[in-house]
Each structure stands twice: as C-alpha cells, then as structure tokens.
Scaffold this active site. Structure first.
Site, PDB file in Angstrom:
ATOM      1  N   ASP A 176       0.838  -1.209   0.000  1.00  0.00           N
ATOM      2  CA  ASP A 176       0.000   0.000   0.000  1.00  0.00           C
ATOM      3  C   ASP A 176       0.868   1.253   0.000  1.00  0.00           C
ATOM      4  O   ASP A 176       1.872   1.326   0.724  1.00  0.00           O
ATOM      5  CB  ASP A 176      -0.876   0.032   1.253  1.00  0.00           C
ATOM      6  CG  ASP A 176      -2.165  -0.755   1.067  1.00  0.00           C
ATOM      7  OD1 ASP A 176      -2.147  -1.739   0.315  1.00  0.00           O
ATOM      8  OD2 ASP A 176      -3.179  -0.375   1.692  1.00  0.00           O
ATOM      9  N   ASP A 206      -9.951   2.702  -7.983  1.00  0.00           N
ATOM     10  CA  ASP A 206      -9.881   1.336  -7.469  1.00  0.00           C
ATOM     11  C   ASP A 206      -9.688   1.338  -5.950  1.00  0.00           C
ATOM     12  O   ASP A 206      -8.886   2.120  -5.426  1.00  0.00           O
ATOM     13  CB  ASP A 206      -8.685   0.632  -8.139  1.00  0.00           C
ATOM     14  CG  ASP A 206      -8.525  -0.803  -7.675  1.00  0.00           C
ATOM     15  OD1 ASP A 206      -9.382  -1.620  -8.038  1.00  0.00           O
ATOM     16  OD2 ASP A 206      -7.545  -1.091  -6.958  1.00  0.00           O
ATOM     17  N   TYR A 210      -9.545   2.454   1.130  1.00  0.00           N
ATOM     18  CA  TYR A 210      -8.458   1.951   1.977  1.00  0.00           C
ATOM     19  C   TYR A 210      -7.216   2.837   2.010  1.00  0.00           C
ATOM     20  O   TYR A 210      -6.168   2.411   2.490  1.00  0.00           O
ATOM     21  CB  TYR A 210      -8.061   0.544   1.493  1.00  0.00           C
ATOM     22  CG  TYR A 210      -9.244  -0.354   1.212  1.00  0.00           C
ATOM     23  CD1 TYR A 210     -10.137  -0.689   2.225  1.00  0.00           C
ATOM     24  CD2 TYR A 210      -9.495  -0.844  -0.073  1.00  0.00           C
ATOM     25  CE1 TYR A 210     -11.240  -1.494   1.975  1.00  0.00           C
ATOM     26  CE2 TYR A 210     -10.594  -1.652  -0.332  1.00  0.00           C
ATOM     27  CZ  TYR A 210     -11.458  -1.972   0.694  1.00  0.00           C
ATOM     28  OH  TYR A 210     -12.551  -2.765   0.442  1.00  0.00           O
ATOM     29  N   GLU A 248     -14.958   2.789  -6.601  1.00  0.00           N
ATOM     30  CA  GLU A 248     -15.150   1.379  -6.265  1.00  0.00           C
ATOM     31  C   GLU A 248     -15.064   1.266  -4.745  1.00  0.00           C
ATOM     32  O   GLU A 248     -13.976   1.193  -4.182  1.00  0.00           O
ATOM     33  CB  GLU A 248     -14.082   0.487  -6.907  1.00  0.00           C
ATOM     34  CG  GLU A 248     -14.422  -0.988  -6.715  1.00  0.00           C
ATOM     35  CD  GLU A 248     -13.259  -1.896  -6.331  1.00  0.00           C
ATOM     36  OE1 GLU A 248     -13.482  -3.110  -6.272  1.00  0.00           O
ATOM     37  OE2 GLU A 248     -12.139  -1.415  -6.069  1.00  0.00           O
TER      38      GLU A 248
HETATM   39  C1  NOJ Z   1     -10.193  -4.084  -7.019  1.00  0.00           C
HETATM   40  C2  NOJ Z   1     -10.141  -4.706  -8.373  1.00  0.00           C
HETATM   41  O1  NOJ Z   1     -11.424  -4.657  -8.958  1.00  0.00           O
HETATM   42  C3  NOJ Z   1      -9.660  -6.125  -8.205  1.00  0.00           C
HETATM   43  O2  NOJ Z   1      -9.692  -6.808  -9.423  1.00  0.00           O
HETATM   44  C4  NOJ Z   1      -8.276  -6.103  -7.622  1.00  0.00           C
HETATM   45  O3  NOJ Z   1      -7.848  -7.422  -7.359  1.00  0.00           O
HETATM   46  C5  NOJ Z   1      -8.249  -5.300  -6.323  1.00  0.00           C
HETATM   47  N1  NOJ Z   1      -8.887  -4.025  -6.482  1.00  0.00           N
HETATM   48  C6  NOJ Z   1      -6.842  -5.083  -5.839  1.00  0.00           C
HETATM   49  O4  NOJ Z   1      -6.181  -4.255  -6.733  1.00  0.00           O
END
Ligand code: NOJ
Length: 551
Positions: A176, A206, A210, A248
């Site tokens: 991270d 994405d 977090y 997301e």
């Molecule tokens: C969310 C993505 O949609 C997924 O495919 C990925 O594994 C994780 N983030 C980690 O990057």
C-alpha cells in the site's frame, strides 16, 4: 490531446458503460494477448451495440499477478498490449465515434515491482523511503480486516531487503502507498494529470476506501481518505472540467454515498452500487423481491449531478459482502454448488451460467439493470451470454477471450491455440461454436440483438436515464415495481418485474389517475388502463417484465 466528444459536464449520468479488459478482447498480432490494435478493430462493434463509454481496467506495465491491478509503471503501456501511440489511436477512435473512455486509477497500492517500492526498500532515507507503510512490528492496525481471505493471512508482509514489515490490503505483492506522505499525493496527481491531458474522460478509483489507515480504526473510509478524494476532484474540476471519477467502494449504502461527497464538497461523480447488486441475484433465485425492494427503497438520494453505477457482473467475483450471513450462505448454496466456484467472499462465475443459461432470466436481469436509477455498466461478453471456466485460477474464471466467431480460438486470435493468455471457453453449452458475436449478429432474435435493441430503447426514455425512483406497492412478494419520473421533459415510466416461475397479476396503486392509459413501450397499440379505483392491473407471465409509459 484528442478531440473530445461534445462538452456535457454530466455525460456519465446518461451513459451506458462497457467494461473490457484489453487482454481479453481481440488479439491483433497473434501473440495470444488482446491488445489496443485489436480493441481499435472492435470499436465499430461497440458503437453498433450502442455503448457510450468504455471502461478499461489497468493496461499498464505489470507482472500481471492481479490482472494488472499490480501496477509497475503508471504512465506506460504494457508492451503485450501495444504502445502509447496505439493507446492514443484507440482513444481518438473512441472519441471520433462519440464514445468516452474511462480508465482505472489504482492508487491504494502498487506492484512490488514498481520502481518506487524497489527504491523504498533499498534506500529508506531516499526520496521514496516513506512512499509505503513500513513498520518494525506486524501488530499495528490489528482491527483491519483481510480482504483476500483465500490467499492472505495478514495485512503485513516481511521485506528481507529493508528488514521491516510493509502494509498491504490486497495481495502481499501489492504494497500500500503511504498517503500520510504528501509526496504520494503529488505523485498521484501527476499520474491523473498525465492521462487527463491525453484526453481520457475519467477514472475508476480502485479500492478507494483503503487509502488511509490509523490505529484503532477499520482502515476503511477514514476522514483523510475523503479529504484526499475531495482534493483530487477539485483539481480535476479546475484543470479538466467535464471528466469524471467513479468510486469502487464495496460498502453499505450510507458509506458508499459518502464517496459522492456533497454539492459543496464533491468527491466522486459516481459510485458503484454494491448494495443492490447481490439482491438482484437473490431475487432471481428465491422469487422473493423483499430484500431487493427494501434496499432500493432505502437508497439515499445522491447529490445533484452525481449518479450510481449499476452492474450485474464485472471482472471480479460476484461479491457477497453486502448481504447478511444467512443470505450469503443461501446464495452460496444456489450459485456456487461446487466449492471451486467460490473465491474470497463471493462467486467467480459469469452472468449466463449463474442464471442457468436461461434467456428469460437474462432478459429480466438486464431489463432491470437498464431500469435502475444510475448508469448501467455491462461486462464484455455478457451481451452474448458468454460462459466461464471455473478450472482457471481465481477470477480468471470469467476473464476468458471474447468469442467473436466459431472455432477453437473463437475469432479472438490468429495465433497458436497454446499461446492464448487463457483458453477460450469450450464447455458444450458455451463454446465459441455455440456462443459468438458473428452468429448472433445475423440472428435477429439473439440475446445480442435483444441487448442492442434495449440499449437503443433506453436511450429514447429520459426517465430511465436520469429520472427519480419511487418504489410501488404490488401486493406480491415476487413482483418488483417502481416508477421513474423524468427530471425535465419526457414521460414517467412504470417498471414491473415478475421474478417467479408463475404468472402473476398485480394491482398497483398510485401510478396515474383512474381511466388513464399506459403504453407498453415495447409494443405498438398496447395500452393498459388504470381502473376506476385508480389501480393499474398488470399481467406478468413468469420471469417477465414491463416498461409502461405514463402519458
Ligand atoms: C479491485 C479490483 O477490482 C480487483 O480486481 C483487484 O484485485 C483489487 N482491487 C486489488 O487491486
């Protein structure tokens, strides 16, 4: 920068999105990997289908240990997929056809192969020493849950070079980034500016909850994370007006909503609607819409100018994080009868096999998707009812090559069959000989042509794009009904869906005055009259639906 499509600051509220992994769509040079030149060849197909925006998951240099979400260089192109000029040509080609392009901005973590990490581990006092979250012990932040429960046992991993532990929310090869470091903010802004200056129309953020982690907290949705997104949005609005961010955030409705911010302090323009999605699948199997209706009715209103992103499937597992424990167990029983079908907290299958390949269920699910408040995101291949391959690892089960035509390689590649990045689905019901674009294009009653017709119909109904949502009482636990009322001109549309295997007639109050007539927008001359008592009586065959226009 390429020529942008006509300026419309809220374009994403009316758009139909299509997610396609570059690797999976079309291989132009026979090396077994889909690439940008292949994608360019297929832009006409996407335009024909009626897509408004393409979402590309990461296509950057990467060890590809997480489908590219392990980014090793944010401003490059993975050579397997082509060159930067191929990307530019793709973007130009999409824009010239009136389609927009959204790409992934993966900023929670990098690949351990990224040069920042390599420098951070070997030179702690150097410019990247604080780019990641390092610790001498592995017991900090122990309230934070593990996301990839199938592969990881801790959010800390030991680094032999630096002789310290580093923090990772996903795979241990994905350290991270340390958002406490202002240098990380600048680096992320520079990446965003790089792609926006090229002309991309937006980013999917994405794993956005977090970014920050602090002692005693869950490491999700911390206030500093929101402050960072606000700053990113402010920069984009100032320097690149008209571009968008979609979050997301796999969180409960009220928490997801926070990723949209407020009108005064906006964050993302859109957020994926994770809470609603699993309840659609629950209703499709149980014939009980109670949970789905309750989730939809309880959805908080989104701030002006923002929108939900609604979806049935994507490149990840069908996540079951948003349903309760007993619903989750039930859904595993229904949808993952073989243990291999599960991954983490979800199910790694595609839409058509999940719905037993049933055309009526596919139509019902897609019609609902196109009726829900928000903008629909389709997943490549679902428009032809592609199958999956649960013998492949992890989420690759549903990332197999697009099936363009019959034959072993499904028209995906001219290369040798052994070179394909993943095999084409070959099961009897879903092989490329049975399921492919070419044959469905010429068959007027195919699911592909049905989908295309539906997208075009939706485009003509403003209420379904940006209208408000009001749940209706149907008196049946198997029938979901609601009305979408347009913001401006246009007619309200009543949407009704029968999730049961039996015909049902429902009487719906509160739709329109007694004796007014609603038209079925799919059929000519098919009015349904609201009766003397002000009830709309709708007959619904098993697994069927109606879109009714209120005049
Ligand atoms: C969310 C993505 O949609 C997924 O495919 C990925 O594994 C994780 N983030 C980690 O990057």
């Amino acid at each position: 920068m390429t020529v942008q499509p006509a300026f419309d600051p809220e374009w994403y509220r009316k758009a139909v999105f299509y997610e396609v992994m570059v690797r999976s769509f079309k291989d132009s040079n026979g090396d077994g990997f889909g690439d940008f030149r292949g994608l360019i060849e297929k832009l006409d197909y996407l335009q024909w289908l009626g897509i408004d925006a393409v979402w590309l998951p990461p296509f950057f240099p990467s060890p590809l240990l997480d489908g590219g979400y392990d980014v090793a260089d944010y401003t490059g192109i993975n050579p397997l997929y082509g060159s930067m000029s191929d990307f530019d040509e793709f973007l130009e080609g999409a824009h010239s056809r009136g389609m927009r392009v959204v790409i992934d901005l993966v900023i929670n973590h990098t690949s351990s192969a990224h040069d920042w990490f390599q420098q951070s581990r070997s030179d702690p006092a150097g410019p990247f020493g604080d780019f990641y979250v390092w610790s001498d012990t592995n017991d900090k932040f122990d309230n934070v849950r593990i996301i990839f429960t199938d592969t990881e046992t801790s959010n800390w991993a030991w680094d032999d070079v630096r002789q310290q532990f580093y923090w990772h929310r996903f795979f241990s090869h994905q350290p991270d980034l340390n958002f406490e470091n202002p240098g990380v903010h600048e680096a992320v802004f520079d990446i965003a500016r790089f792609w926006l200056a090229k002309g991309v129309d937006g980013f999917r953020l994405d794993a956005i909850p977090y970014l920050y982690v602090s002692e005693g907290n869950s490491g999700e949705s911390e206030p500093e994370t929101h402050a960072f997104i606000q700053a990113l949005r402010a920069m984009i609005d100032r320097e690149f007006p008209g571009r968008m961010l979609v979050a997301e955030a796999n969180q409960q409705p009220r928490e997801v909503l926070e990723y949209l911010g407020t009108v005064e302090t906006p964050e993302c323009n859109m957020a994926f609607n994770f809470p609603v999605m699993p309840y659609i699948f629950y209703a499709l199997k149980s014939a009980d819409v109670t949970g789905l209706a309750a989730t939809l009715n309880d959805l908080p209103a989104v701030p002006d100018g923002s929108a939900w992103g609604v979806f049935l499937r994507n490149h990840d597992e069908l996540t079951l994080e948003m349903v309760n424990d007993s619903e989750r167990e039930q859904m595993y029983d229904w949808y993952a009868p073989e243990p291999r079908m599960k991954v983490n907290v979800g199910i790694r299958r595609r839409l058509a096999p999940l719905l037993d390949g049933r055309r009526d269920k596919l139509e019902l699910a897609n019609a609902l998707l196109l009726s829900l408040p928000g903008s629909p995101f389709l997943y490549y291949g679902d428009e032809i009812g592609m199958g999956d391959n649960i013998w492949l690892d992890d989420r690759d089960a549903s990332r197999t090559p697009m099936q363009w035509s019959a034959g072993e390689a499904g028209g995906f590649s001219q290369g040798s069959i052994d070179s394909l990045y993943l095999p084409v689905v070959s099961s009897p019901e879903y092989s490329s000989d049975v399921v492919n674009v070419e044959s469905q294009m010429t068959n007027p009653s195919s699911i592909l042509n049905w989908t295309r017709d539906m997208l075009s119909l939706r485009k003509s109904l403003f209420a379904l794009q940006t209208g408000t949502y009001r749940g209706l009482t149907t008196g049946s636990s198997s029938v979901l009904a609601f009305v979408r009322e347009p913001e401006g001109p246009g007619n309200p549309i009543v949407c009704a869906f029968n999730f049961s295997e039996s015909p049902i007639t429902v009487s719906i109050p509160g739709v329109a005055p007694a004796n007014s007539v609603l038209d079925d927008v799919r059929l000519v001359n098919s009015g349904i009259e609201v009766n003397e008592d002000g009830l709309l009586e709708v007959e619904l065959p098993p697994m069927s639906w109606h879109w009714l226009r209120v005049s």
